[in-house]
Write an enzyme that holds these catalytic residues in place. Structure first.
Site, PDB file in Angstrom:
ATOM      1  N   SER A 175       0.881  -1.202   0.000  1.00 33.69           N
ATOM      2  CA  SER A 175      -0.302  -0.012   0.126  1.00 33.69           C
ATOM      3  C   SER A 175       0.810   1.186   0.013  1.00 33.69           C
ATOM      4  O   SER A 175       1.804   1.274   0.777  1.00 33.69           O
ATOM      5  CB  SER A 175      -1.005   0.048   1.083  1.00 33.69           C
ATOM      6  OG  SER A 175      -1.654   1.147   1.136  1.00 33.69           O
ATOM      7  N   GLU A 198     -10.146   2.253   3.495  1.00 34.54           N
ATOM      8  CA  GLU A 198      -9.913   3.268   2.629  1.00 34.54           C
ATOM      9  C   GLU A 198     -11.128   4.019   1.993  1.00 34.54           C
ATOM     10  O   GLU A 198     -11.215   5.024   1.960  1.00 34.54           O
ATOM     11  CB  GLU A 198      -8.584   3.084   1.627  1.00 34.54           C
ATOM     12  CG  GLU A 198      -8.235   3.994   0.654  1.00 34.54           C
ATOM     13  CD  GLU A 198      -7.082   3.153  -0.352  1.00 34.54           C
ATOM     14  OE1 GLU A 198      -7.485   3.372  -1.416  1.00 34.54           O
ATOM     15  OE2 GLU A 198      -6.299   2.622   0.310  1.00 34.54           O
ATOM     16  N   HIS A 221      -7.793  -3.134   4.383  1.00 31.46           N
ATOM     17  CA  HIS A 221      -7.172  -1.716   4.392  1.00 31.46           C
ATOM     18  C   HIS A 221      -7.768  -0.973   3.349  1.00 31.46           C
ATOM     19  O   HIS A 221      -8.335   0.220   3.578  1.00 31.46           O
ATOM     20  CB  HIS A 221      -5.722  -1.984   4.123  1.00 31.46           C
ATOM     21  CG  HIS A 221      -4.869  -0.567   3.722  1.00 31.46           C
ATOM     22  ND1 HIS A 221      -5.271  -0.060   2.266  1.00 31.46           N
ATOM     23  CD2 HIS A 221      -4.183   0.314   4.437  1.00 31.46           C
ATOM     24  CE1 HIS A 221      -4.482   0.978   2.390  1.00 31.46           C
ATOM     25  NE2 HIS A 221      -3.932   1.158   3.413  1.00 31.46           N
ATOM     26  N   ASN A 222      -8.242  -1.631   2.193  1.00 28.06           N
ATOM     27  CA  ASN A 222      -8.612  -0.903   1.269  1.00 28.06           C
ATOM     28  C   ASN A 222     -10.289  -0.686   1.368  1.00 28.06           C
ATOM     29  O   ASN A 222     -10.918   0.278   1.027  1.00 28.06           O
ATOM     30  CB  ASN A 222      -8.376  -1.791  -0.226  1.00 28.06           C
ATOM     31  CG  ASN A 222      -7.170  -1.513  -0.754  1.00 28.06           C
ATOM     32  OD1 ASN A 222      -6.217  -1.144  -0.115  1.00 28.06           O
ATOM     33  ND2 ASN A 222      -6.824  -1.739  -2.088  1.00 28.06           N
ATOM     34  N   LYS A 250      -4.531  -6.617   3.429  1.00 28.75           N
ATOM     35  CA  LYS A 250      -4.652  -5.509   2.311  1.00 28.75           C
ATOM     36  C   LYS A 250      -6.157  -5.184   1.713  1.00 28.75           C
ATOM     37  O   LYS A 250      -6.281  -3.997   1.634  1.00 28.75           O
ATOM     38  CB  LYS A 250      -3.901  -5.760   1.070  1.00 28.75           C
ATOM     39  CG  LYS A 250      -3.473  -4.830  -0.074  1.00 28.75           C
ATOM     40  CD  LYS A 250      -3.357  -3.399   0.342  1.00 28.75           C
ATOM     41  CE  LYS A 250      -2.828  -2.441  -0.619  1.00 28.75           C
ATOM     42  NZ  LYS A 250      -3.820  -2.383  -1.627  1.00 28.75           N
TER      43      LYS A 250
END
Length: 479
Positions: free
Chosen positions: A130, A191, A187-188, A184
């Site tokens: 990232s 986000e 995480h996105n 990940k």
């Protein structure tokens, strides 16, 4: 010739920047691209870093250039192209060589690839990276999933290239097979929620308070000096300050309001639903991007329906309301992070990963898109209680929710009464209100389910009677 410590296939924007980062940190790297001309071009542009780069025109030369066991990063478009590249590469590899997918892969693909190589003598790492182009070049946040032995082989290189937060590298081994790519993905998802909430606050400032881009930029810049300090708040202020080089107007006012998405947000929502974990703020953010893509339909609907016939926002004290917006954004952000970490905790149990929550928060503090001051507090909360049911019931975050809940409630109410869409902010508020209520309304749903499908229900008194009196003698005690 001295062999390279690691190899990389795919010299697109992300691959090129990652390769330069690896070389700059003193690691010798072999590079290969499907188009040999691109390999040569990349090498010539590397300047003083050429000494640490071994450009290769064939797969055979590429593999031979790397010290065994060979770690090889594949940085190409996710999906079938990765499988195709692995199939081309595999015949040239030897015992314990490692193929590393560093793209935005679906973690289920990563698990499949990991399992497919299990008895081959080769192994696989799914590596979440990232930070975008800048992170790849100067220091990303890196989330690694694979065997511990394969992690040990790449640990030195990855630690050297990762972002640093007060001297700590933002990279960690998180578990077997798909652990890194799953983290990940979440995480996105966070986000997506963070960006959508910022967009909703921007909409209130623009359409509700009629502020121009420069004024809104100043608000976000001020917030970035406080508790909302983060990469996304910082770049929002910079975006709002930027002028269009063609006409001189604020560039943000010239950008079409259709948001793209590459799939990771959707995957995070799907997996949350699969595991029965509410991630309502993330869901709202993904849906909002989908609605944004319906530009023609939205314009047509506005002609048919018009905008809501509502008075201007009822704001008597503009400065106080802007402070409410700041606190509302903080509260909603807490909700999105709490949901994301709850999804990861459920996945950790389901897939046997033992995901280290304090470590995940730590490696997100620099390099990645959602890096923020806020993650220090999350790290502390999970360090004190790594197995807490939900972030919002930890002492520090419970206090923050109590402090900011009123502001979120006022902002959502004001926006809704003003006809301004705030789906992610409202979802975060609804999440708080549902999660904190010991006696909810699902009892009526259970009654309905039993009425039409005889699904049964549990009783609050614990009695061994699990069906209602729904027969022809409804309410009379008949069978």
């Amino acid at each position: 010739m001295e062999q390279a410590e690691i190899g990389l296939i795919g010299l697109g924007v992300m691959g090129s920047n990652l390769a330069l980062n690896i070389a700059e940190k003193g690691n010798r790297i072999a590079v290969f691209n499907r188009t040999p001309a691109r390999t040569g071009e990349f090498y010539e542009e590397a300047g003083s870093l050429k000494d640490n780069i071994v450009p290769c025109e064939t797969i055979e030369d590429f593999v031979a250039a790397i010290r065994p066991p060979r770690p090889i990063i594949i940085m190409i478009k996710a999906g079938a192209p990765v499988d195709e590249q692995m199939a081309l590469l595999e015949p040239h590899l030897q015992q314990n060589d490692i193929m590393i997918d560093a793209g935005n892969a679906n973690f289920r693909d990563t698990m499949r690839r990991f399992d497919a190589l299990k008895d081959s003598g080769l192994t696989f790492i799914g590596m979440g990276v990232s930070g975008g182009e800048e992170g790849a070049r100067h220091g990303p946040s890196i989330m690694v999933g694979g065997t511990e032995a394969s992690w040990k082989r790449v640990e030195k290189v990855l630690t050297s290239i990762a972002a640093q937060y007060h001297g700590e590298p933002c990279v960690a081994w998180l578990g077997e097979n798909g652990a890194g790519h799953f983290v990940k993905t979440i995480h996105n998802g966070i986000e997506y929620a963070d960006m959508q909430m910022i967009a909703e606050i921007y909409g209130i400032l623009r359409d509700g308070l009629k502020m121009d881009a420069a004024e809104i930029a100043a608000v976000f810049a001020g917030w970035n000096r406080g508790r909302l300090n983060s990469y996304l708040i910082e770049i929002t202020a910079k975006v709002l300050e930027a002028a269009d080089p063609i006409g001189g107007r604020p560039i943000v006012d010239m950008i079409l309001d259709k948001a793209g998405q590459k799939g990771t947000g959707k995957w995070s929502v799907i997996e949350a639903q699969n595991m029965g974990v509410p991630a309502t703020a993330i869901e709202a953010a993904v849906a909002a991007r989908s609605i944004s893509a319906l530009k023609d339909e939205r314009e047509a609907a506005e002609k048919v329906l018009g905008l809501p016939a509502v008075p201007p926002l009822a704001v008597s004290d503009k400065a106080a309301f802007i402070k409410d917006l700041e606190n509302a954004l903080l509260a909603a952000k807490i909700g999105a992070y709490a949901q994301g970490f709850a999804v990861m905790a459920a996945a950790s149990r389901e897939f046997g990963w033992s995901l280290p929550m304090p470590t995940i928060a730590k490696i997100w503090r620099a390099g990645c898109i959602i890096r923020s001051q806020f993650l220090d507090e999350i790290t502390t909360a999970f360090t004190r209680d790594p197995h807490v049911a939900n972030l919002i019931v930890t002492p520090a975050f419970a206090a923050m929710v109590r402090e900011t809940d009123g502001a979120l409630r006022r902002v959502v109410s004001t926006a809704v009464l003003g006809g301004l869409p705030v789906p992610a902010l409202a979802a975060a508020l609804g999440y708080f209100d549902s999660y904190r209520r010991g006696r909810g309304t699902a009892n009526i749903i259970q009654a309905q389910r039993d009425f039409f499908g005889a699904h049964g229900f549990d009783r609050i008194d614990g009695a061994d009677s699990h069906h209602g009196p729904w027969g022809s003698g409804l309410g009379t005690g008949a069978a």
